[in-house]
Design a protein around this motif. Structure first.
Motif, PDB file in Angstrom:
ATOM      1  N   ASP A 206      34.609  33.706  56.062  1.00  0.00           N
ATOM      2  CA  ASP A 206      34.702  34.367  54.754  1.00  0.00           C
ATOM      3  C   ASP A 206      33.417  34.193  53.944  1.00  0.00           C
ATOM      4  N   LEU A 207      32.869  32.983  53.947  1.00  0.00           N
ATOM      5  CA  LEU A 207      31.630  32.726  53.208  1.00  0.00           C
ATOM      6  C   LEU A 207      30.463  33.516  53.793  1.00  0.00           C
ATOM      7  N   LEU A 208      30.407  33.595  55.114  1.00  0.00           N
ATOM      8  CA  LEU A 208      29.330  34.362  55.746  1.00  0.00           C
ATOM      9  C   LEU A 208      29.480  35.855  55.453  1.00  0.00           C
ATOM     10  N   ASP A 209      30.718  36.339  55.391  1.00  0.00           N
ATOM     11  CA  ASP A 209      30.935  37.742  55.020  1.00  0.00           C
ATOM     12  C   ASP A 209      30.472  38.012  53.591  1.00  0.00           C
ATOM     13  N   LEU A 210      30.755  37.073  52.685  1.00  0.00           N
ATOM     14  CA  LEU A 210      30.286  37.222  51.305  1.00  0.00           C
ATOM     15  C   LEU A 210      28.761  37.248  51.243  1.00  0.00           C
ATOM     16  N   ALA A 211      28.129  36.360  51.983  1.00  0.00           N
ATOM     17  CA  ALA A 211      26.662  36.319  52.013  1.00  0.00           C
ATOM     18  C   ALA A 211      26.108  37.611  52.609  1.00  0.00           C
ATOM     19  N   ALA A 212      26.788  38.151  53.617  1.00  0.00           N
ATOM     20  CA  ALA A 212      26.332  39.391  54.259  1.00  0.00           C
ATOM     21  C   ALA A 212      26.424  40.574  53.310  1.00  0.00           C
ATOM     22  N   THR A 213      27.407  40.559  52.433  1.00  0.00           N
ATOM     23  CA  THR A 213      27.539  41.626  51.443  1.00  0.00           C
ATOM     24  C   THR A 213      26.337  41.627  50.509  1.00  0.00           C
TER      25      THR A 213
END
Length: 180
Positions: free
Chosen positions: A64-71
């Motif tokens: 989830d954190l990596l997805d947020l960073a990717a956004t």
């Protein structure tokens, strides 16, 4: 020559110790901050911390954190590598071998091509090859990771494992001791 070797080993050990301390300091600094207040780099640090806790819940939070960073910052080398490492950790932890490692390998190769001096990409490519039984290629990639970052203990550990799997346990154990 002995003095140069000892100085080099001392430098490598010092760099490894400082790197470990920076990692711990970053994790502590971000621990109590709300996720919505973190910038993309801080999200990556927090994701790394959760990834190292080795629980299913932390693995999900890592994703989830990596997805947020990717956004916020898609396509960065750090993000590509962290996502690939998280996927590799999931594959390892669940013993779920994908039909093909082609997609994971392509993403890691992209990170390596963007920043050929980041040892993590070379190591991850080596791990993928090792999982596929391509030990000579894996060892060469891991040696490249070590050449780029001589204090990168995970590269020594994986290289030791690669040696053991390829029937060279003596070299493997010596290399794992170097990792330690």
């Amino acid at each position: 020559t002995l003095l140069a070797t000892n100085t080099s080993a001392l430098s490598i050990d010092a760099i490894a110790a400082v790197s470990s301390r920076i990692e711990a300091d970053q994790a502590e600094r971000l621990q109590d901050r709300p996720i919505e207040d973190l910038n993309p780099d801080e999200l990556l640090w927090r994701a790394r911390w959760h990834k190292r806790r080795l629980t299913r819940a932390d693995a999900e939070l890592t994703a989830d954190l990596l997805d947020l960073a990717a956004t916020a910052r898609p396509g960065t080398v750090d993000l590509i590598i962290e996502q690939a490492e998280a996927e590799a950790s999931r594959i390892w932890a669940t013993a779920s071998v994908p039909g093909s490692f082609d997609d994971l390998r392509a993403r890691v190769a992209l990170a390596r091509d963007i920043d050929p001096y980041d040892a993590r990409a070379w190591l991850l490519l080596g791990v993928i090859d090792m999982w596929q039984g391509q030990h000579d290629s894996a060892a060469a990639l891991m040696h490249e990771a070590i050449a780029l970052n001589p204090s990168f203990s995970p590269a020594y550990a994986q290289l030791g494992t690669c040696y053991i799997l390829s029937g060279e346990p003596g070299d493997g154990i010596r290399t794992i001791y170097t990792a330690l």
